[in-house]
Design an enzyme around this catalytic site. Structure first.
Site, PDB file in Angstrom:
ATOM      1  N   HIS A  21       1.387   4.989  -3.762  1.00  0.00           N
ATOM      2  CA  HIS A  21       2.196   4.106  -2.918  1.00  0.00           C
ATOM      3  C   HIS A  21       2.607   2.735  -3.977  1.00  0.00           C
ATOM      4  O   HIS A  21       1.817   2.237  -4.629  1.00  0.00           O
ATOM      5  CB  HIS A  21       1.795   3.598  -1.597  1.00  0.00           C
ATOM      6  CG  HIS A  21       3.007   2.844  -0.595  1.00  0.00           C
ATOM      7  ND1 HIS A  21       3.059   1.477  -0.636  1.00  0.00           N
ATOM      8  CD2 HIS A  21       3.649   3.702   0.300  1.00  0.00           C
ATOM      9  CE1 HIS A  21       4.230   1.469   0.168  1.00  0.00           C
ATOM     10  NE2 HIS A  21       4.322   2.636   0.877  1.00  0.00           N
ATOM     11  N   GLU A  56       2.927   9.696   3.876  1.00  0.00           N
ATOM     12  CA  GLU A  56       4.020  11.026   3.872  1.00  0.00           C
ATOM     13  C   GLU A  56       3.229  12.230   4.083  1.00  0.00           C
ATOM     14  O   GLU A  56       3.719  13.150   4.738  1.00  0.00           O
ATOM     15  CB  GLU A  56       4.838  10.993   2.597  1.00  0.00           C
ATOM     16  CG  GLU A  56       5.586   9.904   2.336  1.00  0.00           C
ATOM     17  CD  GLU A  56       5.655   9.754   0.731  1.00  0.00           C
ATOM     18  OE1 GLU A  56       5.231  10.480  -0.058  1.00  0.00           O
ATOM     19  OE2 GLU A  56       6.398   8.631   0.190  1.00  0.00           O
TER      20      GLU A  56
END
Length: 362
Positions: A246, A304
């Site tokens: 991320h 995700e």
């Protein structure tokens, strides 16, 4: 110059804070674990919009108003649905939202929050050759979205799972789509214009478009039969392992843990349980492979990965995952747009010209 505007503070906000080192997300003074699974999406919508609309009602009335907004969106856009359904599902949703009024009232805001939840199931059904199902204005937002998708009342567990997901992704600092929303809001454009900017940014595969490829990756690994081998080969060829790493978090994404717990509750026995067990195996293999292949980087599980599993279990095809992301995030975009309109200035950064220089005339 900060490449990609890393660490540049472009706004002051009361809405959310992302602690990338500590792995914490705060939304208007509440930690994510305080909200997810405990507050309904409608309650979180009210939390986000508080102070930005003078006529904001209490929780119960806002829930009713959001239900009425779903009904109004369906009635307004029903004639346009057949044409919209000829586009890909995300472009169709975006085009449908562009048909809504472009103003700054609470009514406009609720129409925009309702729109992805109404348009996504309606368009998916039309693309399958089925009739669109009108909203139940008395229903819970997430449960009604699932009913409009499947044609039957969702189980309480599945409805709560989707509701938790919408809460989990409602806002997340000054990410790409939120920044795009605030840039347009800073011009004093209407809320629909601001939402279209956010939707444009969210479509990219490095933002909201990422969960769909997680399913493709899981399917490819399952067909291959060797998770670690498939992942090592992908890393060796410079491919990105979807669902890991991320831009902000240097530890595990806290939203991943929230959604993993939700998926576990949905898992149970049978195919869903086997799918979850396989995904957990892939997750551990990916963490091991990335730790060895990229020891200087902290590439942990992000939102995700379990988003993909949750939305798959809810019955959404992977091409519609970004639509469902938008259904949760639009409330945060609207809050940021109103905050920018009320307290911010026109966003107008400078650029440094590095192109050729014309010859000077003597």
């Amino acid at each position: 110059m900060a490449n990609g505007l890393d660490d540049v503070v472009a706004a002051e906000t009361v809405l959310s804070d992302v602690d990338g080192l500590g792995g914490r997300l705060t939304v208007r003074g509440h930690s994510l674990p305080e909200l997810a699974g405990r507050w309904s999406y409608a309650q979180v919508v009210r939390l986000l919009l508080d102070g930005f609309f003078d006529d904001l009602p209490d929780d119960a009335e806002l829930t009713r108003a959001l239900g009425q907004a779903r009904a109004d969106v369906f009635e307004r856009l029903l004639p346009s649905l057949p044409l919209l359904a000829s586009f890909d599902i995300y472009s169709a949703m975006r085009a449908g939202m562009a048909l809504l009024p472009d103003d700054d009232t609470l009514t406009d805001a609720l129409l925009l929050i309702a729109a992805p939840a109404v348009l996504t199931p309606a368009l998916l059904r039309l693309q399958r050759g089925e009739e669109a199902i009108s909203p139940d204005s008395r229903g819970d937002h997430a449960a009604d979205m699932l009913r409009m998708l499947s044609g039957s009342v969702a189980s309480p567990g599945l409805a709560k799972a989707l509701d938790t997901y919408l809460v989990t992704v409602c806002d997340h600092g000054l990410n790409a789509s939120t920044f795009a929303t605030r840039v347009v809001a800073s011009t004093q454009a209407g809320l629909t214009s601001c939402m279209l900017a956010g939707l444009g940014a969210l479509k990219g595969p490095l933002h909201g478009g990422a969960p769909g490829p997680v399913i493709e990756m899981l399917d490819a690994i399952q067909a291959h039969g060797d998770a670690a081998g498939w992942l090592r080969d992908a890393v060796a060829h410079g491919e990105r392992i979807m669902g890991f790493g991320h831009r902000i978090y240097r530890v595990r994404d806290p939203r991943a843990d929230v959604l993993k717990a939700v998926v576990r509750q949905l898992g149970g026995e049978g195919e869903a349980g086997r799918r979850l067990a396989f995904a957990e195996t892939v997750e551990q293999a990916a963490l091991d492979v990335l730790r060895v292949a990229k020891p200087s980087r902290s590439l942990q599980t992000n939102v995700e990965f379990y988003t993909a599993l949750l939305l798959e279990a809810a019955g959404f095809p992977s091409q519609a995952f970004s639509n469902v992301f938008a259904a949760g995030r639009v409330s945060g975009w609207i809050a940021h747009a109103r905050e920018q309109q009320k307290t911010g200035r026109l966003i107008r950064p400078q650029s440094r010209y590095v192109g050729p220089v014309p010859d000077l005339v003597a």
